[in-house]
Scaffold this motif. Structure first.
Motif, short mmCIF file in Angstrom:
data_model
loop_
_atom_site.label_atom_id
_atom_site.label_comp_id
_atom_site.label_asym_id
_atom_site.label_seq_id
_atom_site.Cartn_x
_atom_site.Cartn_y
_atom_site.Cartn_z
N ALA A 105 -12.46 0.09 76.30
CA ALA A 105 -11.34 0.07 77.25
C ALA A 105 -11.18 1.43 77.92
O ALA A 105 -11.16 1.54 79.14
CB ALA A 105 -10.06 -0.32 76.51
N HIS A 106 -11.12 2.47 77.09
CA HIS A 106 -10.92 3.81 77.64
C HIS A 106 -12.27 4.50 77.86
O HIS A 106 -13.11 4.52 76.96
CB HIS A 106 -10.06 4.66 76.72
CG HIS A 106 -9.80 6.03 77.27
ND1 HIS A 106 -10.59 7.12 76.97
CD2 HIS A 106 -8.86 6.47 78.15
CE1 HIS A 106 -10.14 8.17 77.64
NE2 HIS A 106 -9.09 7.82 78.35
N VAL A 107 -12.45 5.02 79.04
CA VAL A 107 -13.71 5.69 79.39
C VAL A 107 -13.40 6.96 80.17
O VAL A 107 -12.56 6.95 81.07
CB VAL A 107 -14.58 4.81 80.32
CG1 VAL A 107 -15.92 5.48 80.61
CG2 VAL A 107 -14.80 3.44 79.74
N LYS A 108 -14.10 8.03 79.83
CA LYS A 108 -14.07 9.20 80.69
C LYS A 108 -15.49 9.39 81.23
O LYS A 108 -16.45 9.39 80.47
CB LYS A 108 -13.64 10.45 79.90
CG LYS A 108 -13.38 11.64 80.81
CD LYS A 108 -12.74 12.77 80.04
CE LYS A 108 -13.69 13.95 80.00
NZ LYS A 108 -13.12 15.09 79.29
N ALA A 109 -15.61 9.48 82.54
CA ALA A 109 -16.92 9.67 83.17
C ALA A 109 -16.94 11.01 83.88
O ALA A 109 -16.00 11.34 84.62
CB ALA A 109 -17.18 8.54 84.16
N THR A 110 -17.98 11.78 83.63
CA THR A 110 -18.14 13.04 84.35
C THR A 110 -19.49 13.02 85.05
O THR A 110 -20.41 12.31 84.66
CB THR A 110 -18.09 14.25 83.39
OG1 THR A 110 -19.01 14.02 82.32
CG2 THR A 110 -16.69 14.45 82.81
N GLY A 111 -19.59 13.78 86.10
CA GLY A 111 -20.83 13.85 86.88
C GLY A 111 -20.57 14.58 88.17
O GLY A 111 -19.57 15.30 88.30
N LEU A 112 -21.45 14.37 89.14
CA LEU A 112 -21.30 15.03 90.44
C LEU A 112 -20.98 13.99 91.51
O LEU A 112 -21.46 12.86 91.43
CB LEU A 112 -22.61 15.74 90.82
CG LEU A 112 -23.15 16.78 89.85
CD1 LEU A 112 -24.52 17.28 90.32
CD2 LEU A 112 -22.18 17.95 89.70
#
Ligand SMILES: [Zn+2]
Length: 163
Positions: A105-112
């Motif tokens: 359910a909970h997601v943290k996405a990092t990137g450019l």
């Protein structure tokens, strides 16, 4: 430019994609083309291998408002995966097929982003959480079909024979 979407069975969908070393004009063009392709196909997300590229790029627009708000995430990394949601998924590369998939359910996405700037996207559930996980899976050669339980896989196999 609208690109051709590859369908299941194409081995390019099973490739482990490579990180993008630098966000060049070429990468920006590819991301823009992917967004155009996604909207033309009425999808909410698209990953680079679906258009034959082996780079870690996803685009998405979970359509939470009527206005288009496409987002690009290059070299996405998911973290803080918590909780559980279950819902129907389909894929532009698997036309006519669907199935229930369990996701975090909970997601943290990092990137450019497409400008090469570091971005962080957090989702507490809903379409955005599903799309981020579904599209990032594509970059590792994983289709939502792989995540179905055995009973559903059997059903999908039968449906596919009928298609
Ligand atoms: Zn997909």
């Amino acid at each position: 430019m609208k690109l051709k979407i590859l369908t299941e069975g194409d081995e390019k969908l099973r490739v482990i994609c490579k990180p993008v070393p630098k966000v060049t004009a070429q990468i920006k063009k590819l991301a823009a083309d992917m967004i155009e392709t996604m909207y033309a196909a009425k999808g909410v997300g698209l990953a680079a291998p679906q258009v034959g590229s082996d780079l870690r790029i996803i685009v998405f627009d979970p359509r939470t408002s009527r206005r288009r708000k496409p987002q690009v995430l290059i070299n996405p990394v998911l973290s803080e995966l918590e909780g559980e949601i279950r819902g129907d998924e389909g894929c532009l590369s698997c036309p006519g097929l669907w199935g229930e998939v369990t996701r975090y359910a909970h997601v943290k996405a990092t990137g450019l982003n497409e400008k090469g700037e570091e971005v962080e996207i957090e989702s507490e559930g809903g379409v955005l959480s599903v799309v981020l996980q579904h599209e990032t899976d594509h970059l590792d050669g994983i289709l939502f079909l792989d995540r179905l339980d055995p009973a559903q896989q059997l059903r999908v196999m039968k449906e596919r024979e009928e298609l």
